[in-house]
Design an enzyme around this catalytic site. Structure first.
Site, PDB file in Angstrom:
ATOM      1  N   GLU A 173       1.974   4.957  -6.712  1.00 15.10           N
ATOM      2  CA  GLU A 173       1.473   3.576  -6.860  1.00 15.10           C
ATOM      3  C   GLU A 173       0.886   3.241  -8.231  1.00 15.10           C
ATOM      4  O   GLU A 173      -0.211   2.698  -8.314  1.00 15.10           O
ATOM      5  CB  GLU A 173       0.437   3.278  -5.771  1.00 15.10           C
ATOM      6  CG  GLU A 173       0.952   3.513  -4.366  1.00 15.10           C
ATOM      7  CD  GLU A 173      -0.097   3.250  -3.290  1.00 15.10           C
ATOM      8  OE1 GLU A 173      -1.274   3.041  -3.635  1.00 15.10           O
ATOM      9  OE2 GLU A 173       0.264   3.267  -2.110  1.00 15.10           O
ATOM     10  N   GLU A 280       7.338   6.887   3.813  1.00 14.69           N
ATOM     11  CA  GLU A 280       6.183   6.587   4.683  1.00 14.69           C
ATOM     12  C   GLU A 280       6.535   5.475   5.674  1.00 14.69           C
ATOM     13  O   GLU A 280       5.824   4.477   5.799  1.00 14.69           O
ATOM     14  CB  GLU A 280       4.983   6.167   3.821  1.00 14.69           C
ATOM     15  CG  GLU A 280       4.611   7.171   2.741  1.00 14.69           C
ATOM     16  CD  GLU A 280       3.388   6.775   1.919  1.00 14.69           C
ATOM     17  OE1 GLU A 280       2.619   5.899   2.348  1.00 14.69           O
ATOM     18  OE2 GLU A 280       3.199   7.362   0.839  1.00 14.69           O
TER      19      GLU A 280
END
Ligand code: GLA
Length: 376
Positions: A173, A280
């Site tokens: 991220e 995920e």
């Protein structure tokens, strides 16, 4: 008819009878055996010729009633939290290997792969890494010191699991959601600039040259964010940085991505010449929201209604059909959590709003969406 003839006919009759019964036994045995085999089959078996199917776990799930579901359905594990820096490296001189070692041992015993998650992330990171220890003052360290600490962390962690963890989410991220910004504003970025990203990959590679190194991020279905991720990857490649793959977190919902968005996403990333993993995956039954917010009156109904279930089935079906289409470039699909018993989405974006994002229900039974995902 003489007695010899009668004897001969009786023998023929008995032989036919025995052949009939033998065949019957074989058929019954085969059917029972196939049904038993079918019953023992899990997601990983249906997807054997496509990609490994993984799940994010905690050490406690591996000693609970969830363990057998995990063994049946998954052939790859991602530690949900215990490899994150705040757990595995809570103080500068303290490494906490035990919880992550337990997951790796379970995986080895059961013939499963392990994805390492995650080396450098702005969240779940202990504050010591940014602070000056010499003066004891609450001031930020220099770029030089921070880079040295990042190097030490990556080298220790990757070396510890060398040969046992096949892939690492090296940086998680780092790209901003704000269309006006390229990188996310974080302590790492503030102190080091983009160099920490480049160096992180280099040091992970030096510690384990065989590990598959990922850049991992979310909201990759947004064309704006995707373009930035692609720019970053191209920059890393141009600089000769050892990046091997891209992780799409895929925290999705019943209303997004749609088929076109998902196709465009996989298509764009596959042009980079790197492998892609869905790292995920979960599918909220509520419309997608990106920001945390308070629970409101309209959030009262948190039932897994037939309508929500139907939408989720369609969405899972569409996504897995697309994953199968891109099997040459997708090298793994990992679910974020095991069953609807517990998911981070129970508290995000709305605190204390029960969600049902996975393929197994709260009793660990496969949901209807599961049947659709294996039906191909
Ligand atoms: C991000 C992280 C994961 C996890 C989820 C939410 O996607 O990469 O480790 O924390 O958020 O639980």
């Amino acid at each position: 008819m003489n007695s010899i003839k009668i004897l001969q006919m009786t023998l023929i009759y008995l032989r036919r009878l025995s052949v009939f019964f033998f065949s019957l036994i074989v058929i019954i045995a085969c059917t029972t055996c196939c049904t038993a085999q079918e019953a023992n089959k899990g997601l990983k078996d249906y997807y054997q010729s496509y990609f490994p199917i993984g799940v994010a776990v905690s050490p406690s799930s591996l000693t609970s009633d969830e363990a057998s579901l995990i063994k049946t359905n998954f052939n790859s594990l991602t530690p949900e939290n215990v490899m994150k820096m705040e757990v595995i490296h809570p103080k500068e001189s303290v490494y906490n290997w035990k919880p992550a070692d337990a997951i790796v041992a379970f995986a080895q015993k059961n013939n499963m792969k392990v994805r390492g998650h995650t080396l450098i992330w702005h969240n779940q990171t202990p504050n010591w890494i940014f602070k000056d220890t010499q003066t004891g003052k609450q001031v930020s360290v220099s770029k030089e010191v921070l880079l040295q600490r990042i190097k030490e962390h990556i080298t220790q962690v990757v070396s510890h699991f060398k040969g046992k963890v096949y892939a690492w989410d090296v940086v998680n991220e780092a790209i901003s959601d704000n269309p006006k910004e390229f990188y996310r504003n974080s302590k790492y970025m503030e102190i080091c600039g983009e160099e920490f990203i480049f160096k992180a990959f280099q040091w992970a590679h030096e510690a384990d040259p065989n590990a598959v190194l990922f850049y991992n991020d979310y909201n990759e279905i947004s064309p704006t964010k995707r373009a930035k991720i692609i720019t970053l990857i191209n920059k890393l490649k141009a600089a000769g940085i050892p990046i091997n793959a891209i992780g799409l977190q895929s925290h999705w919902a019943v209303d997004q991505p749609n088929k076109e968005q998902l196709k465009a996403t996989l298509n764009d990333f596959s042009k980079l010449g790197l492998k892609i993993q869905i790292t995920e995956l979960d599918m909220s039954v509520y419309p997608k929201e990106h920001q945390a917010r308070e629970r409101r009156a309209e959030d009262l109904d948190t039932s897994f209604s037939a309508e929500r279930e139907e939408k989720q089935i369609e969405q899972y079906k569409m996504c897995f059909k697309m994953f199968r289409k891109y099997k040459d470039v997708i090298s793994g699909v990992t679910f974020w959590n095991i069953s609807d018993r517990c998911s981070w989405l129970d508290n995000f974006p709305v605190q204390n709003r029960k969600d049902y994002p996975l393929l197994f229900d709260r009793n660990l039974s496969p949901k209807k969406a599961y049947s659709e995902v294996i039906k191909f």
